[in-house]
Design a protein around this motif. Structure first.
Motif, PDB file in Angstrom:
ATOM      1  N   LYS A 290     -11.335 -21.333 -11.744  1.00 56.28           N
ATOM      2  CA  LYS A 290     -12.656 -21.027 -11.189  1.00 56.28           C
ATOM      3  C   LYS A 290     -13.745 -21.887 -11.815  1.00 56.28           C
ATOM      4  CE  LYS A 290     -12.445 -16.562 -12.064  1.00 56.28           C
ATOM      5  NZ  LYS A 290     -11.054 -16.477 -12.580  1.00 56.28           N
ATOM      6  N   VAL A 293     -13.791 -25.149  -9.772  1.00 60.44           N
ATOM      7  CA  VAL A 293     -14.359 -24.910  -8.439  1.00 60.44           C
ATOM      8  C   VAL A 293     -15.869 -24.701  -8.542  1.00 60.44           C
ATOM      9  CG1 VAL A 293     -14.375 -23.346  -6.452  1.00 60.44           C
ATOM     10  CG2 VAL A 293     -12.210 -23.980  -7.524  1.00 60.44           C
ATOM     11  N   ALA A 461     -16.150 -25.464  -1.205  1.00 62.60           N
ATOM     12  CA  ALA A 461     -15.931 -24.978  -2.564  1.00 62.60           C
ATOM     13  C   ALA A 461     -16.352 -23.525  -2.711  1.00 62.60           C
ATOM     14  CB  ALA A 461     -16.701 -25.851  -3.556  1.00 62.60           C
ATOM     15  N   VAL A 464     -13.694 -21.348  -1.126  1.00 64.69           N
ATOM     16  CA  VAL A 464     -12.520 -21.239  -2.012  1.00 64.69           C
ATOM     17  C   VAL A 464     -12.798 -20.247  -3.133  1.00 64.69           C
ATOM     18  CG1 VAL A 464     -11.094 -22.487  -3.692  1.00 64.69           C
ATOM     19  CG2 VAL A 464     -11.637 -23.534  -1.473  1.00 64.69           C
ATOM     20  N   TYR A 465     -13.983 -20.333  -3.724  1.00 67.34           N
ATOM     21  CA  TYR A 465     -14.343 -19.433  -4.823  1.00 67.34           C
ATOM     22  C   TYR A 465     -14.402 -17.986  -4.337  1.00 67.34           C
ATOM     23  CZ  TYR A 465     -16.922 -17.551  -8.839  1.00 67.34           C
ATOM     24  OH  TYR A 465     -17.316 -16.812  -9.926  1.00 67.34           O
TER      25      TYR A 465
END
Length: 507
Positions: A290, A293, A461, A464-465
């Motif tokens: 994380k 990201v 991004a 995705v997070y």
């Protein structure tokens, strides 16, 4: 009980009340679930009015940091106002030399983010931040006396060195005062210092520009000299007004200090404030995907953000406006960006949601840059598109940083994670300053295209997070129901920060 035992008992009681003890948090054993409000810490401090304490923090912590960052951002981007008043011509800058001077700022700015946050743990924040402020004010002032490209590059380099620690340190410091559910409004208000600086910069430049020729100095030189001088003087005041960490300030009572630490401990776990930050502990943080990201989340919006900050005055001037009118027209988009940022932050805190309030302003920014890319014959629409670009970009950025920063638990993970996100993200500044070249004026098609591409990268991004922390929350729910973490004590869990299996990420 003997006198010795009684004395020992009293001493132990006093130790527990000593808020400067690194182990004071051990007495708070509640785990931070998704809903961290209304916790048991309020029952342990019946004489404390939480709203009153938060108001006190609001008055003491955030406004001072806003002044600090407003002047830092102003000193960083006032070169765009100076360019309108003839800096390029007077210093004989040709081709991409102006862009080269801009990009030099970002090399040290990126490299020194994490070391600077490490130094913040060794020096008190009011000492470190006021020192940085005095130095970047002094360098800005000296920038008004440069005679060529070499001098401009040198001052921009050292400006990047001393400004590198300001932004992540301020975000990190704010995170050590507020719970996650109440942080977004404060982060956005602080971050919106950039929009206020942009608006201020335009107004000040329009006024200072009229000093052109005074004592033999051009107007653009006075912009650097006066704004740098103001920053140096303000740093002296801020030395006495910047607040340190909760356990170190004098304006809270001993009981209020314990209360502040208790509410934060319940929300994010053990702060590890007094644990040393080593190379090993830094590398340990980067094992979490994380963190990486989070860097791309911010990186994607830095490109359009700096593109706007550095080149909006030139774009407005290319629409057929004179020097003074250009500076004045640069103000309204910044004002609207501040308004939207605060509105978005307030609703985000109220709903306890982050992802959707990243997507909405990001879509606004995307619309603005698309219009600028395809429309070249309607100056009113083009100017309106600058509003959308500024409003969307500068409203989404504080939510991204706050979302990522406050989801990290403990001093180490926040110090390293925030510094990496901001440091890595600011690599985008290098891309931004070479996206808008003189040869591409006035359409700047490559520049607008690059901004659109990086906005899309940020959206990816962030998605995705969002999916990652949502999956992690569900995984922990499932494992907790199976009793997979029953072997861990509450204290062991608390010391894990956001890796605590009881911890739930904001989404």
């Amino acid at each position: 009980m003997t006198a010795l035992e009684h004395k020992s008992s009293s001493s132990l009681s006093e130790d527990r009340r000593d808020v400067t003890s690194p182990d004071v948090e051990k007495q708070y054993n509640l785990a931070p679930y998704g809903n961290s409000e209304g916790g048991d810490y309020k029952l342990r401090f019946p004489n404390i009015d939480e709203a009153k304490v938060v108001r006190k923090i609001d008055l003491r912590v955030v406004p001072v940091l806003c002044v600090l960052y407003l002047l830092a951002f102003l000193d960083r981007v006032n070169i765009s106002n100076a360019a309108v008043f003839g800096l390029k011509q007077d210093l004989n800058l040709a081709g991409n030399q102006f862009n080269t001077a801009l990009v030099v700022f970002f090399a040290p700015y990126v490299l020194f983010e994490i070391p600077s946050n490490a130094l913040l743990k060794h020096f008190k924040p009011h000492v470190w931040l006021s020192l940085c402020m005095f130095l970047f004010g002094l360098i800005t002032l000296l920038q008004g006396f440069v005679q060529g490209l070499g001098g401009l590059i040198a001052t921009r380099f050292f400006l990047g060195v001393v400004e590198s620690g300001v932004f992540p340190a301020c975000f990190y410091l704010i995170a050590m005062w507020y719970k996650r559910a109440e942080a977004q409004k404060r982060y956005s208000f602080f971050f919106s210092s950039t929009t206020l600086a942009g608006g201020f910069g335009g107004l000040l430049a329009s006024a200072i520009g009229k000093m052109d020729g005074l004592r033999g100095y051009r107007g653009w030189r006075w912009i650097f000299i006066l704004e740098g001088l103001v920053t140096c003087l303000a740093s002296i005041v801020l030395y006495f007004t910047i607040s340190d960490f909760p356990e170190e300030v004098a304006w809270l009572s001993a009981e209020e200090k314990e209360f502040v630490k208790a509410r934060l401990y319940e929300d994010v776990g053990h702060s590890k404030r007094h644990d040393p930050l080593t190379v090993k502990s830094v590398l340990e943080v980067f094992k979490d995907w994380k963190i990486i990201v989070g860097g791309f989340m911010y990186f994607g919006l830095i490109v359009p953000a700096y593109s706007y900050a550095y080149f909006a005055p030139s774009i407005i001037q290319s629409l057929g406006n004179g020097m003074i009118r250009t500076q004045l027209l640069s103000v309204p988009p910044w004002a609207c960006a501040f308004t939207l940022a605060m509105l978005t932050a307030t609703v985000s805190d109220w709903t306890r949601m982050r992802f959707v309030f990243v997507l909405i302003p990001t879509a606004v920014a995307l619309a603005g840059f698309v219009i600028l890319l395809v429309v070249h014959d309607n100056t009113h629409l083009q100017y309106g598109a600058l509003f959308l670009a500024a409003m969307g970009t500068y409203s989404a950025m504080p939510i991204i940083v706050c979302w990522f920063n406050t989801n990290l638990g403990g001093h180490h993970r926040r110090a390293v994670g925030t510094a990496f996100q901001v440091g890595f993200g600011n690599i985008g500044g290098i891309i931004a300053v070479f996206s808008f070249l003189a040869k591409d004026a006035p359409k700047y098609i490559p520049g607008y295209s690059i901004c659109i591409g990086f906005i899309c990268l940020s959206v990816l991004a962030n998605t995705v997070y969002f999916l990652g922390v949502s999956w992690e929350n569900r995984r922990r729910d499932k494992l907790q129901a199976q009793g997979a973490y029953d072997h861990l004590s509450q204290d062991e869990k608390k010391r894990m920060g956001d890796l605590n299996p009881d911890y739930r990420y904001f989404r």
